[in-house]
Design an enzyme around this catalytic site. Structure first.
Site, PDB file in Angstrom:
ATOM      1  N   LYS A  30       0.993  -0.854   0.540  1.00 42.44           N
ATOM      2  CA  LYS A  30      -0.413  -0.063   0.437  1.00 42.44           C
ATOM      3  C   LYS A  30       0.708   1.270  -0.011  1.00 42.44           C
ATOM      4  O   LYS A  30       2.260   1.318   0.147  1.00 42.44           O
ATOM      5  CB  LYS A  30      -1.492  -0.172   0.825  1.00 42.44           C
ATOM      6  CG  LYS A  30      -2.358  -1.097   0.763  1.00 42.44           C
ATOM      7  CD  LYS A  30      -2.943  -1.003   2.247  1.00 42.44           C
ATOM      8  CE  LYS A  30      -4.644  -1.858   1.612  1.00 42.44           C
ATOM      9  NZ  LYS A  30      -5.111  -1.959   2.989  1.00 42.44           N
TER      10      LYS A  30
ATOM     11  N   ARG B  70      -3.241 -10.144   5.176  1.00 43.59           N
ATOM     12  CA  ARG B  70      -4.306 -10.169   3.697  1.00 43.59           C
ATOM     13  C   ARG B  70      -3.109 -10.032   2.868  1.00 43.59           C
ATOM     14  O   ARG B  70      -2.185  -8.150   3.225  1.00 43.59           O
ATOM     15  CB  ARG B  70      -5.726  -9.242   3.499  1.00 43.59           C
ATOM     16  CG  ARG B  70      -6.339  -9.584   2.341  1.00 43.59           C
ATOM     17  CD  ARG B  70      -7.139  -8.560   2.416  1.00 43.59           C
ATOM     18  NE  ARG B  70      -7.714  -8.428   1.194  1.00 43.59           N
ATOM     19  CZ  ARG B  70      -7.713  -7.688   0.641  1.00 43.59           C
ATOM     20  NH1 ARG B  70      -7.132  -6.877   0.716  1.00 43.59           N
ATOM     21  NH2 ARG B  70      -8.442  -8.172  -0.770  1.00 43.59           N
TER      22      ARG B  70
END
Length: 272
Positions: free
Chosen positions: A219, A253
């Protein structure tokens, strides 16, 4: 966690592999565009140690393109059918905020619903999850993917998030949802600095007495801080996954399963 009759023990953290079937996801959009590519990717993740495969058919990156409910269902159901045929023991999570998509996915064999809005974008979502009695991942977010980056004003972000989760959990419990996992929502309605504050205080979310999912894979909080790109963010992802584990995360995740599994094994070796 009870996943279609299979009990998953989260005493040892588990890995959730990401399968994006969207053309516009920030890291792997468009890569899984054929049946064989999907099978190969999922086989790799399962072989590397993924316990869950999380399928997303609607990109939730900032300013993502709108996808109709019918198109989302049309994208995701054939993939669920394919994967269950090829990998009968697979545990599929579906990343959606729409109750009709969740309903169709569960009826075709999905075992978990992963909702970025915790019911906030569809008031029938929690009722649907309760009806089918599947585990529910509820994430912290404000607004929707198009508006969330303008909604980053908090009095105290940790207190605000704990209050948010307390309300959502109470609602889910009142409907009879048994297995609840919380996701702090790194990158959703949070600045880079706020993301790191949440990571710094991640252990405080253990007071909710629910499993914590950490989803920081590749991210922008990583690559903007390092001045790189999503493609160059695997090492940074592993660093933050390790910190997440040390602060109590039970599910990672990730796009890169092998490295996440290794992080779990090494953390377990230290603390055993």
């Amino acid at each position: 966690m009870n996943c279609k009759g299979t009990l998953i023990d989260l005493t040892t953290p588990k890995v959730m592999g990401i399968l994006n079937i969207t053309p516009d996801s920030f890291y792997d959009g468009g890569r899984n565009d054929s049946e064989q590519a999907i099978i190969d990717k999922v086989k790799q993740m399962l072989d590397e140690g993924a316990t869950f495969i999380d399928i997303g058919a609607y990109s939730s990156k900032p300013n993502a393109e709108f996808v109709s409910e019918a198109e989302e269902i049309g994208r995701i159901i054939p993939v669920i059918d394919l994967l269950i045929k090829v990998f009968p023991e697979i545990i599929i999570s579906v990343d959606t905020f729409r109750s009709e998509v969740a309903k169709a996915a569960i009826e075709h064999g999905a075992a978990i619903i992963n909702d970025i809005a915790a019911g906030g974008l569809d008031n029938k979502m929690m009722e649907t999850v309760a009806k089918y009695n599947v585990p529910y991942i509820m994430m912290h977010m404000r607004g929707n993917p198009k508006t969330m980056q303008s909604l980053t004003q908090y009095d105290d972000i940790i207190k605000d998030m704990l209050y948010y989760f307390s309300e959502k959990v109470n609602c889910a419990r009142s409907l009879g949802i048994n297995d609840i996992i919380i996701d702090p929502g790194f990158g959703f309605a949070k600045t880079t600095e706020q993301n790191f504050e949440v990571m710094n205080k991640l252990e405080l979310f253990q007071m909710l007495e629910l499993p914590i999912l950490s989803g920081i894979s590749r991210k922008s909080m990583i690559y903007k801080t390092l001045g790189t790109t999503p493609q160059e963010s695997l090492n940074g992802t592993t660093v933050l996954n390790t910190i997440s584990l040390l602060k109590g995360a039970k599910i990672l995740r990730v796009h890169d399963v092998k490295e996440a599994v290794e992080a779990i094994k090494l953390c377990n070796a230290v603390y055993s």
